[in-house]
Write a protein that holds these residues in place. Structure first.
Motif, PDB file in Angstrom:
ATOM      1  N   UNK A 170       0.653  -1.112   0.156  1.00  0.00           N
ATOM      2  CA  UNK A 170       0.148   0.027  -0.042  1.00  0.00           C
ATOM      3  C   UNK A 170       0.911   1.272   0.102  1.00  0.00           C
ATOM      4  N   UNK A 171       2.052   1.281   0.684  1.00  0.00           N
ATOM      5  CA  UNK A 171       2.728   2.373   0.737  1.00  0.00           C
ATOM      6  C   UNK A 171       3.717   2.664  -0.470  1.00  0.00           C
ATOM      7  N   UNK A 172       3.913   1.664  -1.434  1.00  0.00           N
ATOM      8  CA  UNK A 172       4.763   1.712  -2.355  1.00  0.00           C
ATOM      9  C   UNK A 172       4.178   2.728  -3.467  1.00  0.00           C
ATOM     10  N   UNK A 173       5.310   3.352  -4.084  1.00  0.00           N
ATOM     11  CA  UNK A 173       4.820   4.073  -5.469  1.00  0.00           C
ATOM     12  C   UNK A 173       4.944   3.183  -6.588  1.00  0.00           C
ATOM     13  N   UNK A 174       4.049   3.786  -7.837  1.00  0.00           N
ATOM     14  CA  UNK A 174       3.865   2.880  -9.068  1.00  0.00           C
ATOM     15  C   UNK A 174       5.126   2.376  -9.442  1.00  0.00           C
ATOM     16  N   UNK A 175       6.172   3.109  -9.550  1.00  0.00           N
ATOM     17  CA  UNK A 175       7.622   2.694  -9.971  1.00  0.00           C
ATOM     18  C   UNK A 175       8.202   1.602  -9.199  1.00  0.00           C
ATOM     19  N   UNK A 176       7.674   1.380  -8.063  1.00  0.00           N
ATOM     20  CA  UNK A 176       8.191   0.170  -7.303  1.00  0.00           C
ATOM     21  C   UNK A 176       7.157  -1.096  -7.330  1.00  0.00           C
ATOM     22  N   UNK A 177       6.210  -1.031  -8.323  1.00  0.00           N
ATOM     23  CA  UNK A 177       5.489  -2.202  -8.653  1.00  0.00           C
ATOM     24  C   UNK A 177       5.483  -2.905 -10.094  1.00  0.00           C
ATOM     25  N   UNK A 178       5.605  -3.986 -10.172  1.00  0.00           N
ATOM     26  CA  UNK A 178       5.381  -4.638 -11.475  1.00  0.00           C
ATOM     27  C   UNK A 178       4.155  -4.373 -12.174  1.00  0.00           C
ATOM     28  N   UNK A 179       4.161  -4.626 -13.509  1.00  0.00           N
ATOM     29  CA  UNK A 179       3.041  -4.312 -14.217  1.00  0.00           C
ATOM     30  C   UNK A 179       1.845  -5.051 -13.889  1.00  0.00           C
ATOM     31  N   UNK A 180       2.106  -6.223 -13.325  1.00  0.00           N
ATOM     32  CA  UNK A 180       0.600  -6.838 -12.833  1.00  0.00           C
ATOM     33  C   UNK A 180       0.049  -6.236 -11.703  1.00  0.00           C
ATOM     34  N   UNK A 181       1.022  -5.600 -10.625  1.00  0.00           N
ATOM     35  CA  UNK A 181       0.666  -4.991  -9.508  1.00  0.00           C
ATOM     36  C   UNK A 181       0.082  -3.884  -9.802  1.00  0.00           C
ATOM     37  N   UNK A 182       0.465  -3.049 -10.774  1.00  0.00           N
ATOM     38  CA  UNK A 182       0.142  -1.583 -11.266  1.00  0.00           C
ATOM     39  C   UNK A 182      -1.084  -1.990 -11.582  1.00  0.00           C
ATOM     40  N   UNK A 183      -1.514  -3.057 -12.451  1.00  0.00           N
ATOM     41  CA  UNK A 183      -2.964  -3.171 -12.857  1.00  0.00           C
ATOM     42  C   UNK A 183      -3.909  -3.628 -12.000  1.00  0.00           C
ATOM     43  N   UNK A 184      -3.302  -4.319 -10.902  1.00  0.00           N
ATOM     44  CA  UNK A 184      -4.384  -4.635  -9.748  1.00  0.00           C
ATOM     45  C   UNK A 184      -4.681  -3.391  -8.875  1.00  0.00           C
ATOM     46  N   UNK A 185      -3.608  -2.439  -8.619  1.00  0.00           N
ATOM     47  CA  UNK A 185      -3.995  -1.083  -8.020  1.00  0.00           C
ATOM     48  C   UNK A 185      -4.959  -0.369  -8.870  1.00  0.00           C
ATOM     49  N   UNK A 186      -4.894  -0.433 -10.099  1.00  0.00           N
ATOM     50  CA  UNK A 186      -5.788   0.261 -10.950  1.00  0.00           C
ATOM     51  C   UNK A 186      -7.279  -0.273 -10.959  1.00  0.00           C
ATOM     52  N   UNK A 187      -7.130  -1.471 -10.772  1.00  0.00           N
ATOM     53  CA  UNK A 187      -8.563  -2.393 -10.543  1.00  0.00           C
ATOM     54  C   UNK A 187      -9.209  -1.924  -9.329  1.00  0.00           C
ATOM     55  N   UNK A 188      -8.261  -1.893  -8.222  1.00  0.00           N
ATOM     56  CA  UNK A 188      -8.792  -1.418  -6.953  1.00  0.00           C
ATOM     57  C   UNK A 188      -9.238  -0.115  -7.103  1.00  0.00           C
ATOM     58  N   UNK A 189      -8.465   0.676  -7.630  1.00  0.00           N
ATOM     59  CA  UNK A 189      -8.982   2.251  -7.815  1.00  0.00           C
ATOM     60  C   UNK A 189     -10.217   2.404  -8.494  1.00  0.00           C
ATOM     61  N   UNK A 190     -10.431   1.520  -9.575  1.00  0.00           N
ATOM     62  CA  UNK A 190     -11.926   1.475 -10.367  1.00  0.00           C
ATOM     63  C   UNK A 190     -12.992   0.866  -9.618  1.00  0.00           C
ATOM     64  N   UNK A 191     -12.745   0.134  -8.586  1.00  0.00           N
ATOM     65  CA  UNK A 191     -13.777  -0.552  -7.635  1.00  0.00           C
ATOM     66  C   UNK A 191     -13.900   0.328  -6.640  1.00  0.00           C
ATOM     67  N   UNK A 192     -13.183   1.324  -6.194  1.00  0.00           N
ATOM     68  CA  UNK A 192     -13.176   2.106  -5.017  1.00  0.00           C
ATOM     69  C   UNK A 192     -14.507   2.849  -4.868  1.00  0.00           C
ATOM     70  N   UNK A 193     -15.169   3.587  -5.931  1.00  0.00           N
ATOM     71  CA  UNK A 193     -16.465   4.273  -5.912  1.00  0.00           C
ATOM     72  C   UNK A 193     -17.206   3.452  -6.072  1.00  0.00           C
TER      73      UNK A 193
END
Length: 233
Positions: free
Chosen positions: A135-158
């Motif tokens: 949760x505390x990591x910046x995008x450049x510290x994440x793999x492509x798959x992890x970035x997309x999972x963060x994006x999915x979580x963001x899409x679901x948040x609202x």
């Protein structure tokens, strides 16, 4: 959930007009998982932009969850997007200087949710996609798959009515693509309506219905036997 009737869209190109969508009729019921396929120039991106309220049709009607989507100024369109839609992009579109947690919480900020509540909610969604410890990591510290999972979580948040995914696996290798599709299938099984634009046939087979566009018209709309991504993960 989505009802499109006789949709037309043209763009001015120099002194001529390019007719991109030529009478699209298309509906999606609540809880469906649909892929939209088509080669470059087929109109799939234009259709997705209209569905996402990023563009507006010249003719025809678009109804989302019983609400007519027409003649929206940018303020209303932004409010409707935040209320109805979650977006997942090929390039992730994460804010580089914000942590995974802050990226996921962003839609709730725009909804006026108080900081403590939105951070708790964002953490819950990160946990849902298996990234609570990141949760505390910046995008450049994440793999492509992890970035997309963060994006999915963001899409679901609202808590959107519909998720619109534009080539969500386009920047990922096959194994990571299937992991992302496994998560998308899981979210769909919980009842979420999801539309995926893709040019990858194996990804389309992991949805429940494939709509093929060619030259601005739907040439095929077929229910398919869904391939479970889990078997490849």
């Amino acid at each position: 959930m989505i009802e499109i009737k006789d949709l037309h869209k043209s763009y001015k190109t120099g002194g001529s007009s390019l007719h991109v969508l030529k009478g699209i009729n298309f509906s999606v019921a609540e809880g469906e998982l649909v892929s939209i396929m088509g080669s470059s120039g087929s109109g799939k991106s234009t259709l997705l932009n209209i569905l996402g309220m990023l563009d507006e049709a010249d003719e025809g009607t678009y109804t989302l969850d019983g609400v007519p989507i027409k003649n929206l100024n940018e303020t209303v369109a932004a409010r409707y997007r935040n209320k109805f839609l979650g977006f997942i992009f090929q390039s992730f579109n994460l804010i580089s200087y914000k942590s995974a947690l802050d990226n996921v919480a962003l839609p709730l900020y725009y909804q006026g949710v108080k900081r403590k509540e939105r951070m708790e909610s964002a953490m819950n969604y990160l946990e849902k996609v298996g990234l609570k410890d990141w949760s505390s990591h910046l995008p450049n510290e994440l793999s492509g798959g992890q970035k997309q999972r963060v994006a999915i979580a963001r899409a679901l948040a609202s808590d959107p009515k519909v998720l619109l995914a534009d080539e969500p696996t386009g920047a990922l290798d096959s194994k990571t693509s299937y992991e992302v599709m496994d998560l998308i299938q899981e979210i769909n099984e919980e009842g979420r309506t999801i539309l995926i634009v893709t040019h990858e046939h194996d990804i389309a087979q992991m949805t429940k219905r494939i709509v093929n566009l060619k030259d601005g018209v739907i040439i095929d709309d077929t229910l398919v036997d869904q391939v479970k991504a889990q078997q490849y993960v």
